[in-house]
Enzyme design. Structure first.
Site, PDB file in Angstrom:
ATOM      1  N   GLN A   1       9.837  56.863  71.146  1.00 23.13           N
ATOM      2  CA  GLN A   1      10.977  57.704  71.558  1.00 23.13           C
ATOM      3  C   GLN A   1      10.655  58.417  72.881  1.00 23.13           C
ATOM      4  OE1 GLN A   1      13.545  60.268  68.908  1.00 23.13           O
ATOM      5  NE2 GLN A   1      12.093  61.832  69.548  1.00 23.13           N
ATOM      6  N   HIS A  12       7.037  70.939  65.291  1.00 14.07           N
ATOM      7  CA  HIS A  12       8.145  71.464  66.111  1.00 14.07           C
ATOM      8  C   HIS A  12       7.749  72.794  66.748  1.00 14.07           C
ATOM      9  CE1 HIS A  12      10.359  69.082  62.926  1.00 14.07           C
ATOM     10  NE2 HIS A  12      10.869  68.562  64.026  1.00 14.07           N
TER      11      HIS A  12
HETATM   12  O1  PAF Z   1      12.891  63.282  67.255  1.00 13.49           O
HETATM   13  C1  PAF Z   1      13.943  63.708  66.718  1.00 13.49           C
HETATM   14  O2  PAF Z   1      13.931  64.626  65.906  1.00 13.49           O
HETATM   15  C2  PAF Z   1      15.273  63.078  67.095  1.00 13.49           C
HETATM   16  O3  PAF Z   1      15.151  61.703  67.281  1.00 13.49           O
HETATM   17  C3  PAF Z   1      15.945  63.750  68.312  1.00 13.49           C
HETATM   18  C4  PAF Z   1      15.119  63.561  69.580  1.00 13.49           C
HETATM   19  C5  PAF Z   1      16.137  65.234  68.045  1.00 13.49           C
HETATM   20  C6  PAF Z   1      17.312  63.133  68.553  1.00 13.49           C
HETATM   21  O4  PAF Z   1      18.150  63.289  67.458  1.00 13.49           O
END
Ligand code: PAF
Length: 281
Positions: free
Chosen positions: A153, A37
């Site tokens: 995603q 992150h």
């Molecule tokens: O990747 C994640 O942590 C989640 O899927 C997100 C994009 C924050 C959506 O809740």
């Protein structure tokens, strides 16, 4: 750094920044932040005047059988990481703030969501698309940052932005790994010592697959077989999927004649971990 729990509070702040002509980067997260992150926040800080980090464990992307309740949370540590990384605002709503009792509008997607994680978690991407859409409407970012660790995603969000003509640039960022190769994930925290060692079969399989494609092998089946063998060398590993798909459309594709995503999901004990690589011909 501002900490804001309400949708209206974020909107007010973002509008004020926009009226000053400042650009905004958004890093959507579910918290329990780690180096992966941090790399997204660092990139966002380097490319935008202000950075919003959302910390929200989104209930609608979890199936009833999944780990919503046990998902790791440590908001104080998250705030420290965001502050060190020079984020401008952390948005930390509760579920009621995001979803009214009679909430009834969802963003759903065909095709790109049908294979890989979408097959094992059929309601997952509807929840992701819906919350990401809401976060875009709330934070109004110029750019939004997503890790390639969740490669499907990333493809899904790019498709949503294209299909719905959203005014945001999606920035994909590389996978960050532990020194021994394991992809960083908030869910690694579930692993016992023994499972943590066993989990290395994921990155070993990924590195082997990548090496095979780089050496010129273009038969996907052969690559996937070798990867499965490595994963199943651990008695603690159970394969959910080991697949090769077209990178943009996430359709099964076992010939390396276009950019492909090789993605795996493996249970180590009760913990489901994912990893992947993208190969461009
Ligand atoms: O990747 C994640 O942590 C989640 O899927 C997100 C994009 C924050 C959506 O809740």
């Amino acid at each position: 750094m501002i900490i804001e729990n309400t949708v209206e509070g974020v909107k007010r702040q973002v509008k004020a920044w926009k009226s000053e002509g400042l650009s905004i980067g958004l890093v959507p997260t579910m918290g329990y932040l780690h180096e992966g992150h941090k790399s997204l926040i660092d990139r966002a800080v380097s490319e935008n005047d202000r950075v919003v980090v959302s910390v929200f464990v989104n209930p609608i992307q979890f199936a009833p059988t999944e780990d919503l309740e046990s998902y790791p949370r440590d908001f104080d540590a998250d705030c420290r990481l965001c502050e060190d990384a020079k984020a401008s605002l952390v948005f930390h709503p509760d579920a009621d703030e995001m979803y009214d009792g009679d909430f009834s509008t969802f963003v759903d997607m065909d095709n790109v969501t049908k294979e890989l994680c979408g097959k094992s978690r059929p309601t997952h991407f509807r929840g992701v698309c819906t919350v990401v859409n809401k976060l875009f409407n709330i934070a109004m970012p110029d750019r939004a940052y997503f890790g390639q660790k969740d490669a499907q995603q990333l493809a899904v969000i790019r498709r949503m932005v294209r299909d719905l003509n959203m005014n945001v640039e999606i920035v994909g960022c590389p996978i960050i790994r532990e020194a021994d190769g394991l992809a960083k994930s908030s869910r690694n925290t579930y692993l016992s010592d023994e499972e943590r060692k066993a989990a290395l079969v994921l990155s070993k399989a990924i590195f082997k697959g990548k090496e095979m494609l780089e050496s010129g092998i273009s038969d996907g089946e052969e690559v996937l077989e070798q990867m499965k063998e490595i994963i199943l060398s651990s008695p603690l590993a159970k394969i959910d999927y080991v697949e090769m798909v077209k990178w943009d459309s996430i359709e099964i594709h076992h010939t390396v004649d276009c950019p492909v995503l090789v993605a795996i999901a493996v249970y180590i004990g009760r913990t489901r971990l994912i990893d992947n690589f993208i190969f461009e011909v």
